[in-house]
Scaffold this motif. Structure first.
Motif, PDB file in Angstrom:
ATOM      1  N   VAL A  87      33.489 -13.286  18.821  1.00 32.70           N
ATOM      2  CA  VAL A  87      33.932 -13.684  17.565  1.00 32.70           C
ATOM      3  C   VAL A  87      33.534 -13.349  16.550  1.00 32.70           C
ATOM      4  O   VAL A  87      34.464 -13.178  15.927  1.00 32.70           O
ATOM      5  N   ALA A  88      32.602 -13.342  16.501  1.00 26.17           N
ATOM      6  CA  ALA A  88      31.797 -13.171  15.146  1.00 26.17           C
ATOM      7  C   ALA A  88      32.350 -11.838  14.733  1.00 26.17           C
ATOM      8  O   ALA A  88      32.248 -11.361  13.582  1.00 26.17           O
ATOM      9  N   VAL A  89      32.231 -10.741  15.515  1.00 23.77           N
ATOM     10  CA  VAL A  89      32.249  -9.399  15.130  1.00 23.77           C
ATOM     11  C   VAL A  89      33.634  -9.316  15.059  1.00 23.77           C
ATOM     12  O   VAL A  89      34.347  -8.266  14.112  1.00 23.77           O
ATOM     13  N   LEU A  90      34.090  -9.456  15.591  1.00 21.99           N
ATOM     14  CA  LEU A  90      36.256  -9.622  15.800  1.00 21.99           C
ATOM     15  C   LEU A  90      36.719 -10.375  14.419  1.00 21.99           C
ATOM     16  O   LEU A  90      37.269  -9.820  13.500  1.00 21.99           O
ATOM     17  N   VAL A  91      35.452 -10.833  13.544  1.00 21.30           N
ATOM     18  CA  VAL A  91      35.870 -11.430  12.114  1.00 21.30           C
ATOM     19  C   VAL A  91      35.639 -10.975  11.208  1.00 21.30           C
ATOM     20  O   VAL A  91      35.706 -10.104  10.256  1.00 21.30           O
ATOM     21  N   LEU A  92      34.142  -9.919  11.806  1.00 18.14           N
ATOM     22  CA  LEU A  92      33.581  -8.590  10.900  1.00 18.14           C
ATOM     23  C   LEU A  92      34.755  -7.739  10.699  1.00 18.14           C
ATOM     24  O   LEU A  92      34.851  -6.707   9.468  1.00 18.14           O
ATOM     25  N   GLN A  93      36.040  -6.945  11.597  1.00 14.87           N
ATOM     26  CA  GLN A  93      36.848  -6.874  11.100  1.00 14.87           C
ATOM     27  C   GLN A  93      37.873  -7.509  11.176  1.00 14.87           C
ATOM     28  O   GLN A  93      38.846  -5.841  10.371  1.00 14.87           O
ATOM     29  N   LEU A  94      37.778  -7.673  10.539  1.00 16.98           N
ATOM     30  CA  LEU A  94      38.882  -8.507   9.541  1.00 16.98           C
ATOM     31  C   LEU A  94      38.271  -8.210   7.488  1.00 16.98           C
ATOM     32  O   LEU A  94      38.674  -7.790   6.944  1.00 16.98           O
ATOM     33  N   ILE A  95      36.529  -7.648   7.301  1.00 17.19           N
ATOM     34  CA  ILE A  95      36.919  -7.825   6.064  1.00 17.19           C
ATOM     35  C   ILE A  95      35.886  -6.145   5.932  1.00 17.19           C
ATOM     36  O   ILE A  95      35.048  -5.707   5.164  1.00 17.19           O
ATOM     37  N   VAL A  96      36.495  -4.974   7.104  1.00 17.27           N
ATOM     38  CA  VAL A  96      35.787  -3.838   7.014  1.00 17.27           C
ATOM     39  C   VAL A  96      36.915  -3.567   5.260  1.00 17.27           C
ATOM     40  O   VAL A  96      38.088  -3.600   5.212  1.00 17.27           O
ATOM     41  N   PRO A  97      35.888  -3.016   4.697  1.00 17.73           N
ATOM     42  CA  PRO A  97      36.553  -2.043   3.574  1.00 17.73           C
ATOM     43  C   PRO A  97      37.652  -0.624   3.708  1.00 17.73           C
ATOM     44  O   PRO A  97      37.593  -0.154   4.905  1.00 17.73           O
ATOM     45  N   THR A  98      38.582  -0.953   3.332  1.00 17.87           N
ATOM     46  CA  THR A  98      39.881  -0.180   3.581  1.00 17.87           C
ATOM     47  C   THR A  98      39.089   1.270   3.094  1.00 17.87           C
ATOM     48  O   THR A  98      39.974   2.568   3.316  1.00 17.87           O
ATOM     49  N   GLU A  99      38.066   1.451   2.902  1.00 13.79           N
ATOM     50  CA  GLU A  99      37.488   3.173   2.319  1.00 13.79           C
ATOM     51  C   GLU A  99      37.522   4.138   3.622  1.00 13.79           C
ATOM     52  O   GLU A  99      37.617   5.079   3.525  1.00 13.79           O
ATOM     53  N   ILE A 100      37.158   3.022   4.136  1.00 14.31           N
ATOM     54  CA  ILE A 100      36.739   3.474   5.319  1.00 14.31           C
ATOM     55  C   ILE A 100      37.976   3.061   7.058  1.00 14.31           C
ATOM     56  O   ILE A 100      37.411   3.155   8.343  1.00 14.31           O
ATOM     57  N   GLY A 121      34.489   8.278   9.383  1.00 15.10           N
ATOM     58  CA  GLY A 121      34.528   7.613   8.008  1.00 15.10           C
ATOM     59  C   GLY A 121      34.226   7.325   6.585  1.00 15.10           C
ATOM     60  O   GLY A 121      34.719   8.116   5.451  1.00 15.10           O
ATOM     61  N   LEU A 122      33.359   6.998   7.194  1.00 20.19           N
ATOM     62  CA  LEU A 122      32.053   6.621   5.909  1.00 20.19           C
ATOM     63  C   LEU A 122      31.221   7.901   5.520  1.00 20.19           C
ATOM     64  O   LEU A 122      30.976   7.517   4.190  1.00 20.19           O
ATOM     65  N   VAL A 162      27.463  -0.224   1.295  1.00 20.93           N
ATOM     66  CA  VAL A 162      25.903  -1.336   1.773  1.00 20.93           C
ATOM     67  C   VAL A 162      26.533  -2.347   2.659  1.00 20.93           C
ATOM     68  O   VAL A 162      26.844  -3.168   4.123  1.00 20.93           O
ATOM     69  N   LYS A 163      27.780  -2.752   2.208  1.00 17.36           N
ATOM     70  CA  LYS A 163      28.451  -3.649   2.784  1.00 17.36           C
ATOM     71  C   LYS A 163      29.340  -3.114   4.651  1.00 17.36           C
ATOM     72  O   LYS A 163      29.400  -3.122   5.495  1.00 17.36           O
ATOM     73  N   ALA A 164      29.881  -1.847   4.014  1.00 19.53           N
ATOM     74  CA  ALA A 164      30.359  -1.383   5.378  1.00 19.53           C
ATOM     75  C   ALA A 164      29.100  -0.479   6.148  1.00 19.53           C
ATOM     76  O   ALA A 164      29.126  -1.100   7.323  1.00 19.53           O
ATOM     77  N   ALA A 165      27.966  -0.259   5.721  1.00 19.49           N
ATOM     78  CA  ALA A 165      26.889  -0.035   6.839  1.00 19.49           C
ATOM     79  C   ALA A 165      26.963  -1.061   7.591  1.00 19.49           C
ATOM     80  O   ALA A 165      25.667  -1.572   8.782  1.00 19.49           O
ATOM     81  N   LEU A 166      26.315  -2.432   6.573  1.00 23.50           N
ATOM     82  CA  LEU A 166      26.485  -3.321   7.345  1.00 23.50           C
ATOM     83  C   LEU A 166      26.853  -3.843   8.573  1.00 23.50           C
ATOM     84  O   LEU A 166      26.204  -4.375   9.348  1.00 23.50           O
TER      85      LEU A 166
END
Length: 223
Positions: A25-38, A93-94, A110-114
């Motif tokens: 669930v935590a990983v799937l939540v992270l998918q919602l905040i992936v930067p649009t650039e990547i 993409g990054l 930094v956000k995308a890499a994390l």
């Protein structure tokens, strides 16, 4: 005549599913905040797939592993493969975003890499947890089922220490294995034994190495 007191046997540690489900669930939540650039795919795809998987998993075994559903285990393994593939696409993409000359915002990098690194750790932790010795249901001692050969050799399995006779690895142990593989880029205290786990650990270490060496280093320079 004095009776010799009986020594109680160590209690069996029950294997629970909810820590792995919570990590997914935590990983799937992270998918919602992936930067649009990547973002290689619409953000709702992975959470939708994960929700479709978690619902039957939670329904069949919400806390303890009491019902064996082999088809659900294979569905989870397929989802993990898709999750790792999508995460690798985000990393690709990054890297292309870095080469485009437009990567001037260090916080985005930094956000995308994390996000990529954390997703990588959790996804492979669940993968190790699902494949080792036939999965968590097969490892559970309360089930009369033949356990497959070990894929990972934990330190507790190599020593004879009081209190560890009936030790079983839980999800936290596999999470630690995935974390160390992502930071040291190699096994540390737990050794991979089978070819499939060695292949998984190689892929995980490669993704982590690229994320840290290429992306994070560039992000630090921008900042």
């Amino acid at each position: 005549m004095n009776k010799v007191p009986k020594v109680a046997a160590p209690s069996v540690r029950h294997i629970r599913r909810w820590p792995a489900s919570l990590a997914v669930v935590a990983v799937l939540v992270l998918q919602l905040i992936v930067p649009t650039e990547i973002a290689a795919l619409p953000r709702w795809i992975m959470p939708a797939l994960g929700t479709a998987l978690l619902l039957p998993l939670v329904w069949t075994n919400p806390f303890k592993l009491q019902r064996d559903e082999p088809w659900l285990r294979w569905v989870e393994l397929v989802l993990l493969a898709v999750l790792v593939l999508v995460n690798a696409l985000y990393l690709t993409g990054l890297i292309f975003y870095l080469g485009s000359g437009e990567a001037n915002d260090g916080m985005i990098l930094v956000k995308a890499a994390l996000l990529i690194w954390v997703t990588n750790v959790v996804a492979f932790a669940v993968w190790y947890w699902e494949v080792d010795r036939g999965g968590p249901f097969a490892r559970a001692p309360e089930h009369e089922r033949e356990v497959e050969r070990a894929d990972l050799l934990f330190p507790q399995m190599t020593v004879d220490l009081p209190g560890w006779e009936r030790w079983l690895p839980g999800f936290t142990d596999y999470l630690f294995v995935a974390f160390t593989a992502a930071t040291a880029f190699s096994p540390t205290d737990t050794m991979p034994l089978t070819a499939r786990v060695k292949a998984l650990m190689t892929i995980q270490s490669a993704i982590s190495l690229l994320t840290i060496a290429v992306v994070a280093a560039r992000a630090v320079n921008v900042l």
